[in-house]
Enzyme design. Structure first.
Site, short mmCIF file in Angstrom:
data_model
loop_
_atom_site.label_atom_id
_atom_site.label_comp_id
_atom_site.label_asym_id
_atom_site.label_seq_id
_atom_site.Cartn_x
_atom_site.Cartn_y
_atom_site.Cartn_z
N LEU A 55 0.84 -1.20 0.00
CA LEU A 55 0.00 0.00 0.00
C LEU A 55 0.86 1.25 0.00
O LEU A 55 0.57 2.24 -0.68
CB LEU A 55 -0.93 0.01 1.22
N ASP A 74 11.71 3.14 12.20
CA ASP A 74 10.81 2.33 13.02
C ASP A 74 9.73 3.27 13.55
O ASP A 74 10.03 4.25 14.24
CB ASP A 74 11.58 1.71 14.18
N SER A 110 -8.39 -0.53 9.50
CA SER A 110 -8.80 -1.78 8.86
C SER A 110 -10.27 -1.99 9.16
O SER A 110 -10.78 -1.50 10.18
CB SER A 110 -7.99 -2.96 9.43
N TYR A 133 -5.18 -7.08 17.14
CA TYR A 133 -5.15 -6.28 15.92
C TYR A 133 -6.39 -5.41 15.82
O TYR A 133 -6.31 -4.21 15.50
CB TYR A 133 -5.04 -7.22 14.72
#
Length: 255
Positions: free
Chosen positions: A17, A57, A148, A161
């Site tokens: 993505l 990171d 998501s 998640y």
């Protein structure tokens, strides 16, 4: 907001993505910093497109500050897109062996997928706040985060998640309100099932499984479709504080 002439930070920019987003923003005239941990892919994009790769990171303050600084060196930072990922702990809250889900794994997943997004957002916003307003609306920039559809319909075994992505969706409106006096918009994309190179050969199996479950079009999403939405979110100044599902009307079943 005008993309051409702006500097853009894409965290996770070497992934599927993210790479598509880097290419889209670069093609629209932005100077782009690719912030990722995938050195080989990041350097390849740097060599091909002339973008800048910075090893980053997302949960490191020093790393993100360095990436933001690199973007500022290239021009006025007005676009921040965060697509970064990482390992996620999975499993039922109570396993078949009667043991509870691992606490450290939950913390790591939330750290990567929620705390990392917060870290990027706060540091990118601080840099955007230093820019001169672009127009009569006093706009300074836009932040695009990635959640998501698991934030809404997390499946069995996805609790850490789903919790993290739910946090990203919850931050969207609050962050947009916080940053409105500074002329910085915040929007989030909640993708469904997207076929990216990370899956390798397993992608064919995933397509065969997920494709028929998507109402229309009956296939998994493609990275350029995600990138096209990022561009629109950047350019449409009235989109703010919103989470946009990009899923072909898919709703996750329990498993």
């Amino acid at each position: 907001m005008q993309i051409a002439g702006s500097s853009a930070l894409v965290v996770g920019g070497a992934g599927g993505l993210g790479e598509a987003t880097v290419r889209r923003l670069h093609g629209a005239g932005a100077t782009v910093v690719v912030a990722d941990l995938a050195d080989e892919k990041g350097k390849a994009l740097e060599a091909e497109l002339g973008v800048r790769y910075v090893r980053t990171d997302a949960i490191s303050e020093d790393d993100v500050r360095a990436a933001v600084g690199a973007a500022e060196d290239l021009g006025p930072l007005r676009i921040s897109v965060d697509t970064h990922g990482g390992p996620a702990t999975g499993g039922r809250l109570i396993g078949r062996d009667g043991e509870p889900l691992d606490l450290d794994g939950f913390r790591r997943t939330v750290d990567i997928y929620l705390t990392g997004v917060f870290n990027v957002m706060r540091l990118a916003a601080a840099a955007m706040a230093r820019q001169e307003p672009l127009d009569d609306d006093q706009g300074r920039g836009v932040i695009v985060n990635t959640a998501s559809i698991a934030a809404y319909e997390g499946q069995i075994g996805q609790l850490p998640y789903a919790a993290a992505k739910g946090g990203v969706t919850a931050m969207t409106l609050v962050a947009a309100r916080d940053l409105s006096p500074l002329g910085i918009r915040v929007v989030t994309i909640a993708p469904g099932t997207f076929l990216t190179p990370a899956y390798g050969k397993a992608g064919d199996q995933l397509e065969a499984y997920w494709g028929p479950q998507v109402p229309h079009p009956r296939r998994m999403g493609r990275s350029p479709e995600f990138a096209a939405l990022v561009q629109h979110l950047c350019e449409n100044d009235y989109l703010n504080g919103e989470v946009v599902r990009l899923d072909g009307a898919l709703r996750f079943p329990p498993k």
